[in-house]
Design an enzyme around this catalytic site. Sequence first.
Site, PDB file in Angstrom:
ATOM      1  CE  LYS A   6      62.387 -47.583 -26.860  1.00  0.00           C
ATOM      2  NZ  LYS A   6      61.026 -47.082 -26.648  1.00  0.00           N
TER       3      LYS A   6
ATOM      4  CD  GLN B 228      57.208 -45.220 -32.510  1.00  0.00           C
ATOM      5  OE1 GLN B 228      56.417 -44.552 -33.160  1.00  0.00           O
ATOM      6  NE2 GLN B 228      57.803 -44.767 -31.432  1.00  0.00           N
TER       7      GLN B 228
ATOM      8  CD  GLU C  14      64.146 -45.724 -32.053  1.00  0.00           C
ATOM      9  OE1 GLU C  14      64.021 -46.843 -31.515  1.00  0.00           O
ATOM     10  OE2 GLU C  14      63.610 -44.699 -31.612  1.00  0.00           O
TER      11      GLU C  14
ATOM     12  CE  LYS D 120      61.801 -41.543 -25.488  1.00  0.00           C
ATOM     13  NZ  LYS D 120      60.630 -41.485 -26.394  1.00  0.00           N
TER      14      LYS D 120
ATOM     15  CG  ASP E  34      57.466 -47.625 -27.801  1.00  0.00           C
ATOM     16  OD1 ASP E  34      56.308 -47.344 -27.431  1.00  0.00           O
ATOM     17  OD2 ASP E  34      58.288 -46.762 -28.151  1.00  0.00           O
TER      18      ASP E  34
END
Length: 438
Positions: A400, A174, A216, A349, A253
């Site tokens: 990140k 990813q 992203e 997160k 990741d």
Amino acid sequence: MYAENITNAVEIQDIRAREILDSRGNPTIEADVILADGSMGRAAAPSGASTGSREALELRDGDKSRYLGKGVTKAVANVNSQIRSALLESDATDQQGIDNILIELDGTANKDHLGANAMLAVSLATAKAAAISQNLPLHQYIANLRGQTSLTMPVPMMNILNGGEHADNTVDIQEFMIEPTGFSSFSEALRAGVEIFHSLKSVLKSQGLNTAVGDEGGFAPNLRTNEEAITVIMQAIEQAGYKAGKDIHLALDCAASEFYKNGQYILAGEGNKTFDSQGFSDYLVKLTEQYPIISIEDGLDESDWEGWAYLTSKLGKKVQLVGDDLFVTNPAILQEGIDKQIANAILIKFNQIGTLSETLDAIYLAKKNGYATVISHRSGETEDSTIADLAVGTAAGQIKTGSLCRSDRVAKYNQLLRIEQQVRASYRGGEEFIGLRG
């Protein structure tokens, strides 16, 4: 009388929420918390694409006739009614107390009554309002919540090539990231990342590859293998004038849960190449031997704890192994991983757990047990830059927050540049990583 006025000044006078749009054009929730002295905090909840099964619930409406079912009017209504009523006249500086009220009001293990998105927006907005009322920068206010005296600037994990759920391409892993480890300041590290990002665009163009970007902000070309993605990044590092393995290291990741099916890891982009747990772990080990990879996130499925134990035994002393879907920012699950010696780092997160206090619990549990902490965005983001302040205020060491384009990503980098100018906070670079510490 004076003390009473001070107390009243930080009482919550009003709370209001609304639907706004995130970086993917999907609705999310934004909340304002207004104090008696007029201070106002505002925060928005992010949203993930590849999510762990044990994450707190993001409450969506499910009404297909409106925003394709992704509306958040139920979450907004929960803030404007139940949450508002429960928190009015509460002391905004009592973050733990505020979050406890939210948790008790919800009353479920995974926040599926109020919605973690509703709870998080209010929790963060309260902290922001309290910081403004006390005339403190948010990062300092967060530091004070847990007595964090030394602040550090985080090493950025820059996601410059996207695959998996974050891009419509043939790449299975990813995120392919660069980490500027060989620098003495955040601003210089960021500059290096930007230069490599632009260099990568040039490399891709020269090979006739697509330079469109993913969710992203990283490039999302069709490539034959995951290793080819690493190769073009290595070329970009060299072309930008930096040395891989010295100035810049790599991170992955895998988001392996997304290609884990019936006990097998299947790389569809590589002709359905299939591995068992040990085989895919050995595949990752080989990559770390061939390239300067110092961090691997979600290298195996969140349920494959036996595989994680094997991967940790192979790489845990020299490569950062980050649990995202594995730990979902949940202190109880993290403790289980610590007890079983699974991984050696946690991705943090906010919206996986739903409140600032629980997020801090996870961060400091990790720190206490020698696990590295990486503060993270989600693929569906807003201009809210709270994670930048969280990274500095907890001295997390790493952040990140995507690539070097798209304002939803750059907003966090810009906030970190502002913070670096304001405070004395060291940039530790490679010292943050288990494989690079002197």
